[in-house]
Motif scaffolding. Structure first.
Motif, PDB file in Angstrom:
ATOM      1  N   CYS A  20      -3.819   9.570  -1.633  1.00  0.00           N
ATOM      2  CA  CYS A  20      -2.773   9.549  -2.612  1.00  0.00           C
ATOM      3  C   CYS A  20      -1.360   9.071  -2.048  1.00  0.00           C
ATOM      4  O   CYS A  20      -0.865   9.613  -1.088  1.00  0.00           O
ATOM      5  CB  CYS A  20      -2.335  10.714  -3.352  1.00  0.00           C
ATOM      6  N   GLY A  21      -0.563   8.169  -2.518  1.00  0.00           N
ATOM      7  CA  GLY A  21       0.385   7.586  -1.868  1.00  0.00           C
ATOM      8  C   GLY A  21       0.394   6.851  -0.685  1.00  0.00           C
ATOM      9  O   GLY A  21       1.440   6.786  -0.051  1.00  0.00           O
ATOM     10  N   SER A  22      -0.821   6.435  -0.518  1.00  0.00           N
ATOM     11  CA  SER A  22      -1.018   5.527   0.938  1.00  0.00           C
ATOM     12  C   SER A  22      -0.109   4.206   0.465  1.00  0.00           C
ATOM     13  O   SER A  22       0.141   4.063  -0.524  1.00  0.00           O
ATOM     14  CB  SER A  22      -2.387   5.428   1.222  1.00  0.00           C
ATOM     15  N   ASP A  23      -0.141   3.527   1.756  1.00  0.00           N
ATOM     16  CA  ASP A  23       0.432   2.241   1.654  1.00  0.00           C
ATOM     17  C   ASP A  23      -0.397   1.347   0.747  1.00  0.00           C
ATOM     18  O   ASP A  23      -1.567   1.525   0.521  1.00  0.00           O
ATOM     19  CB  ASP A  23       0.666   1.625   3.063  1.00  0.00           C
ATOM     20  N   ALA A  24       0.331   0.154   0.383  1.00  0.00           N
ATOM     21  CA  ALA A  24      -0.538  -0.855  -0.602  1.00  0.00           C
ATOM     22  C   ALA A  24      -1.387  -1.271   0.376  1.00  0.00           C
ATOM     23  O   ALA A  24      -1.404  -1.526   1.466  1.00  0.00           O
ATOM     24  CB  ALA A  24       0.486  -1.633  -1.342  1.00  0.00           C
ATOM     25  N   ALA A  25      -2.658  -1.830  -0.457  1.00  0.00           N
ATOM     26  CA  ALA A  25      -3.425  -2.746   0.522  1.00  0.00           C
ATOM     27  C   ALA A  25      -2.662  -3.726   0.927  1.00  0.00           C
ATOM     28  O   ALA A  25      -1.794  -4.281   0.726  1.00  0.00           O
ATOM     29  CB  ALA A  25      -4.496  -3.111  -0.745  1.00  0.00           C
ATOM     30  N   ASP A  26      -3.446  -4.469   1.923  1.00  0.00           N
ATOM     31  CA  ASP A  26      -2.791  -5.645   2.622  1.00  0.00           C
ATOM     32  C   ASP A  26      -2.356  -6.756   1.463  1.00  0.00           C
ATOM     33  O   ASP A  26      -3.165  -7.123   0.884  1.00  0.00           O
ATOM     34  CB  ASP A  26      -3.687  -6.366   3.655  1.00  0.00           C
ATOM     35  N   THR A  27      -1.140  -7.208   1.491  1.00  0.00           N
ATOM     36  CA  THR A  27      -1.041  -8.269   0.501  1.00  0.00           C
ATOM     37  C   THR A  27      -1.526  -9.569   0.907  1.00  0.00           C
ATOM     38  O   THR A  27      -1.651  -9.951   1.942  1.00  0.00           O
ATOM     39  CB  THR A  27       0.589  -8.313   0.357  1.00  0.00           C
ATOM     40  N   GLY A  28      -1.849 -10.378  -0.043  1.00  0.00           N
ATOM     41  CA  GLY A  28      -2.661 -11.654   0.375  1.00  0.00           C
ATOM     42  C   GLY A  28      -1.475 -12.681   0.242  1.00  0.00           C
ATOM     43  O   GLY A  28      -1.987 -13.866   0.162  1.00  0.00           O
ATOM     44  N   GLY A  29      -0.221 -12.525   0.402  1.00  0.00           N
ATOM     45  CA  GLY A  29       0.793 -13.515   0.116  1.00  0.00           C
ATOM     46  C   GLY A  29       1.828 -13.202  -0.866  1.00  0.00           C
ATOM     47  O   GLY A  29       1.879 -12.027  -1.482  1.00  0.00           O
ATOM     48  N   GLU A  30       2.703 -14.010  -0.780  1.00  0.00           N
ATOM     49  CA  GLU A  30       4.120 -13.777  -1.688  1.00  0.00           C
ATOM     50  C   GLU A  30       3.575 -13.842  -3.170  1.00  0.00           C
ATOM     51  O   GLU A  30       2.788 -14.615  -3.344  1.00  0.00           O
ATOM     52  CB  GLU A  30       5.135 -14.972  -1.450  1.00  0.00           C
ATOM     53  N   ILE A  31       4.047 -12.887  -3.861  1.00  0.00           N
ATOM     54  CA  ILE A  31       3.839 -13.323  -5.524  1.00  0.00           C
ATOM     55  C   ILE A  31       4.978 -13.706  -6.037  1.00  0.00           C
ATOM     56  O   ILE A  31       6.061 -13.253  -6.387  1.00  0.00           O
ATOM     57  CB  ILE A  31       3.272 -11.759  -6.006  1.00  0.00           C
ATOM     58  N   GLU A  32       4.734 -14.890  -6.366  1.00  0.00           N
ATOM     59  CA  GLU A  32       6.067 -15.788  -6.910  1.00  0.00           C
ATOM     60  C   GLU A  32       5.270 -16.858  -8.120  1.00  0.00           C
ATOM     61  O   GLU A  32       4.159 -17.265  -7.817  1.00  0.00           O
ATOM     62  CB  GLU A  32       6.693 -16.762  -6.094  1.00  0.00           C
ATOM     63  N   GLY A  33       6.080 -17.094  -9.248  1.00  0.00           N
ATOM     64  CA  GLY A  33       5.581 -17.864 -10.353  1.00  0.00           C
ATOM     65  C   GLY A  33       6.802 -18.288 -11.094  1.00  0.00           C
ATOM     66  O   GLY A  33       7.856 -17.692 -10.926  1.00  0.00           O
ATOM     67  N   ASP A  34       6.523 -19.632 -11.836  1.00  0.00           N
ATOM     68  CA  ASP A  34       7.554 -19.980 -12.692  1.00  0.00           C
ATOM     69  C   ASP A  34       7.611 -19.016 -13.901  1.00  0.00           C
ATOM     70  O   ASP A  34       6.822 -18.128 -14.276  1.00  0.00           O
ATOM     71  CB  ASP A  34       7.388 -21.320 -13.297  1.00  0.00           C
ATOM     72  N   ALA A  35       8.912 -19.040 -14.440  1.00  0.00           N
ATOM     73  CA  ALA A  35       9.051 -18.091 -15.645  1.00  0.00           C
ATOM     74  C   ALA A  35       7.996 -18.493 -16.955  1.00  0.00           C
ATOM     75  O   ALA A  35       7.734 -19.653 -17.046  1.00  0.00           O
ATOM     76  CB  ALA A  35      10.476 -18.108 -16.110  1.00  0.00           C
ATOM     77  N   VAL A  36       7.769 -17.362 -17.334  1.00  0.00           N
ATOM     78  CA  VAL A  36       6.541 -17.846 -18.452  1.00  0.00           C
ATOM     79  C   VAL A  36       7.201 -17.484 -19.745  1.00  0.00           C
ATOM     80  O   VAL A  36       7.875 -16.298 -19.858  1.00  0.00           O
ATOM     81  CB  VAL A  36       5.297 -17.214 -18.192  1.00  0.00           C
ATOM     82  N   ALA A  37       6.702 -18.119 -20.929  1.00  0.00           N
ATOM     83  CA  ALA A  37       7.530 -17.695 -22.308  1.00  0.00           C
ATOM     84  C   ALA A  37       6.654 -16.545 -22.773  1.00  0.00           C
ATOM     85  O   ALA A  37       5.320 -16.166 -22.750  1.00  0.00           O
ATOM     86  CB  ALA A  37       7.144 -18.830 -23.003  1.00  0.00           C
ATOM     87  N   ALA A  38       7.368 -15.860 -23.551  1.00  0.00           N
ATOM     88  CA  ALA A  38       6.804 -14.791 -24.434  1.00  0.00           C
ATOM     89  C   ALA A  38       5.740 -15.241 -25.270  1.00  0.00           C
ATOM     90  O   ALA A  38       5.655 -16.459 -25.926  1.00  0.00           O
ATOM     91  CB  ALA A  38       7.800 -13.996 -25.080  1.00  0.00           C
TER      92      ALA A  38
END
Length: 247
Positions: A20-38
């Protein structure tokens, strides 16, 4: 008994705290994206009313076709997960899930037999009750787990019973029946669910297999469109969701 199930039924308190409360799993890269519409929900509904049980044995609320898919691996015995539920669930649902931009899926990572019993009980009624019941466990976590910590010998003894009796007796020790009965799950129904060895073995096996395959080393771990987010609190997660396009 499978090797996975033996692990899930091993020393309860050690397992409850270890991941519990461990570090997050290894990230696979930056999480970025264009804005999406509702995306508007069907007339007369809101997206948080839509519940889907996924092929990963997770419970997803929101637009099934949402372009941003948030998954949380959580343990019902994890204080950091309880903190996220207290701080994050209301804004996550009201501002992101109900916009149709984001779906939210909760999956269990099992941290011991008491966690396995709780994960079984939150599945024991209608699909739409899974996340609300999980949130109730998180909100009352100390009350729910207190008897387990105070009666470790009785918990250990319950695990030596026949498979169909183990979690039934453990729930008696923990006072789980009264807790869930006050939230709409009858004791008879709860006992029937906890006696189903095949059902609780499947939950344990899914937890182990998915943790191994996805490198889920602790809880909470968040995935956004399959990529691990470097966050375990709402304050850290919300900006990542926004960078992913939920803005």
């Amino acid at each position: 008994m499978t090797k996975t199930l033996r692990f899930a039924l091993a020393a309860p308190l050690a397992l409850a705290l270890a991941a519990c409360g461990s570090d997050a799993a290894d990230t696979g890269g930056e999480i970025e994206g264009d804005a999406v519409a509702a995306v508007p929900a069907p007339e007369g509904t809101q997206w948080s009313d839509t519940v889907t049980v996924t092929d990963m044995d997770g419970y997803m609320i929101g637009n099934p076709d949402a372009p941003i898919k948030l998954v949380e691996y959580a343990s019902l015995t994890c204080p950091t997960c309880a903190r996220f539920a207290a701080e994050g669930m209301e804004p996550l649902i009201s501002e992101y899930v109900n916009s149709g931009r984001v779906s939210f899926e909760l999956r269990n990572q099992i941290h011991g037999p008491h966690d396995l019993a709780l994960a079984t009980l939150v599945r024991c009624t209608a699909d739409e009750a899974f996340i609300p019941l999980s949130d109730q466990v998180f909100a009352n976590q100390q009350q729910v787990l207190g008897p387990i910590f105070e009666n470790q010998a009785a918990v250990e003894q319950s695990l030596n019973l026949p498979p169909e009796q183990r979690l039934v007796r453990l729930a008696e020790v923990g006072g789980f029946y009264d807790f869930f009965a006050a939230r709409g799950l009858s004791e008879d129904q709860a006992r029937e669910c906890l006696a189903d060895e095949q059902a609780y073995t499947t939950i344990a096996d899914n937890s182990t297999r998915q943790s191994d395959e996805l490198n889920i080393t602790g809880t909470p771990t968040f995935l956004i469109n399959g990529t691990a987010a470097d966050a375990n609190t709402w304050a850290a997660l919300e900006p990542i969701l926004q960078r992913a396009g939920a803005r």
